[in-house]
Design a protein around this motif. Structure first.
Motif, PDB file in Angstrom:
ATOM      1  N   VAL A 167       0.835  -1.199   0.000  1.00  0.00           N
ATOM      2  CA  VAL A 167       0.000   0.000   0.000  1.00  0.00           C
ATOM      3  C   VAL A 167       0.873   1.252   0.000  1.00  0.00           C
ATOM      4  N   LEU A 190       2.336   1.690  -3.421  1.00  0.00           N
ATOM      5  CA  LEU A 190       1.310   2.201  -4.323  1.00  0.00           C
ATOM      6  C   LEU A 190       1.163   3.710  -4.162  1.00  0.00           C
ATOM      7  N   VAL A 208       2.262   1.795 -10.352  1.00  0.00           N
ATOM      8  CA  VAL A 208       0.954   1.893  -9.684  1.00  0.00           C
ATOM      9  C   VAL A 208       0.102   0.701 -10.084  1.00  0.00           C
ATOM     10  N   THR A 209       0.107   0.381 -11.367  1.00  0.00           N
ATOM     11  CA  THR A 209      -0.671  -0.754 -11.865  1.00  0.00           C
ATOM     12  C   THR A 209      -0.171  -2.066 -11.265  1.00  0.00           C
ATOM     13  N   ALA A 260      -1.167  -2.166  -7.570  1.00  0.00           N
ATOM     14  CA  ALA A 260      -2.615  -2.383  -7.464  1.00  0.00           C
ATOM     15  C   ALA A 260      -2.975  -3.820  -7.799  1.00  0.00           C
ATOM     16  N   THR A 261      -2.290  -4.393  -8.775  1.00  0.00           N
ATOM     17  CA  THR A 261      -2.530  -5.791  -9.127  1.00  0.00           C
ATOM     18  C   THR A 261      -2.133  -6.716  -7.982  1.00  0.00           C
ATOM     19  N   LEU A 290      -2.115  -5.950  -4.805  1.00  0.00           N
ATOM     20  CA  LEU A 290      -3.137  -5.798  -3.776  1.00  0.00           C
ATOM     21  C   LEU A 290      -4.422  -6.535  -4.153  1.00  0.00           C
ATOM     22  N   ALA A 291      -4.784  -6.515  -5.436  1.00  0.00           N
ATOM     23  CA  ALA A 291      -5.978  -7.232  -5.886  1.00  0.00           C
ATOM     24  C   ALA A 291      -5.811  -8.739  -5.700  1.00  0.00           C
TER      25      ALA A 291
END
Length: 95
Positions: free
Chosen positions: A55, A58, A70-71, A74-75, A77-78
Motif C-alpha cells: 500500500v 502504491l 501503480v498498476t 494495485a494488481t 493488492l488485488a
C-alpha cells in the motif's frame, strides 16, 4: 532524479518496516502481560506489514505518477484481496 528514487523508496520502506516490526514486537511483549487481545494485535500487525508495504509503495508510485508501478502494486493488492476472499469463503470447507 530517477536514480535517487530507488534509494529514497528503499529508505522509506526500510524505516516503515523497522518501525512496524518494533511496534508488533512491543504489542506482543505487552500482550504477554496484558492479555491475548494485545498479543493477537501484535501477530496481526506482523501479518499485515507486507500488505501495508505494498500500500505504501502504491501511494509513493501514485504520487510520483509512475503509472506502470501503480498498476503493478494495485494488481498485487488485488491478488492479495482475492486470496483473502477465497480463503474466507473456502475456510469452512477446508476444516
Amino acid at each position: 532524479m530517477k536514480n535517487a528514487m530507488p534509494r529514497t523508496l528503499d529508505r522509506l520502506l526500510a524505516s516503515f518496516l523497522q518501525c512496524g516490526t518494533w511496534a508488533a514486537c512491543a504489542l506482543i511483549g505487552a500482550g504477554l502481560f496484558v492479555g491475548t487481545k494485545v498479543l493477537t494485535a501484535g501477530v496481526a500487525l506482523f501479518i499485515l506489514l507486507p500488505v501495508l508495504r505494498v500500500v505504501l509503495m502504491l501511494a509513493v508510485f501514485a504520487r510520483r505518477r509512475d503509472y506502470l508501478y501503480v498498476t503493478i502494486a494495485a494488481t498485487v493488492l488485488a491478488v492479495i484481496a482475492a486470496g483473502c476472499v477465497i480463503g474466507i469463503r473456502l475456510g469452512p470447507l477446508a476444516g
